[in-house]
Design an enzyme around this catalytic site. Structure first.
Site, PDB file in Angstrom:
ATOM      1  N   CYS A   1      -4.307  -1.295   3.831  1.00 47.47           N
ATOM      2  CA  CYS A   1      -3.036  -0.571   3.998  1.00 47.47           C
ATOM      3  C   CYS A   1      -2.043  -0.992   2.913  1.00 47.47           C
ATOM      4  O   CYS A   1      -1.294  -0.163   2.401  1.00 47.47           O
ATOM      5  CB  CYS A   1      -2.426  -0.849   5.370  1.00 47.47           C
ATOM      6  SG  CYS A   1      -3.440  -0.291   6.747  1.00 47.47           S
TER       7      CYS A   1
ATOM      8  N   CYS B   1      -3.022  -5.206   7.859  1.00 44.11           N
ATOM      9  CA  CYS B   1      -4.173  -4.529   7.250  1.00 44.11           C
ATOM     10  C   CYS B   1      -4.142  -4.629   5.726  1.00 44.11           C
ATOM     11  O   CYS B   1      -3.224  -4.110   5.094  1.00 44.11           O
ATOM     12  CB  CYS B   1      -4.138  -3.069   7.714  1.00 44.11           C
ATOM     13  SG  CYS B   1      -5.141  -1.940   6.766  1.00 44.11           S
TER      14      CYS B   1
END
Length: 98
Positions: free
Chosen positions: A26, A23
């Site tokens: 993230c 991600c």
């Protein structure tokens, strides 16, 4: 799950970052969380949980997207948001509820 329950029952705020290795957003949260920890020190616990390795926990907490940040105090969820959250906003939220 029992270990997670113990961690979030601390008297100090516990910020949980649900993330995934793949991600992009993230990866942006990592340095932000480090700055928050540097600013607040021992007054807050910050833990990162990989949703791919902890699918059951993520499912139980209804984590649908990453990153999802959840703030706990004494075992109770007091704030939750998905997506990247800026350092200033996190500091304000943690201090407000501490």
């Amino acid at each position: 799950m029992s270990r997670f329950s113990e961690i979030i029952k601390q008297d100090k705020p516990v910020l949980v970052d649900f993330f995934a290795e793949w991600c992009g957003p993230c990866k942006m949260m990592g340095p932000i969380l480090k700055e928050v920890k540097d600013s607040l020190g021992e007054s807050v616990s910050i833990i990162k949980i990989d949703v791919d390795k902890n699918q059951e926990l993520a499912s139980q907490l209804n984590v649908k997207g990453v990153p999802t940040l959840i703030l706990y105090k004494s075992g109770k969820q007091i704030w939750r948001q998905s997506g990247v959250v800026q350092k200033s906003d996190l500091l304000q939220i943690i201090k407000r509820d501490n």
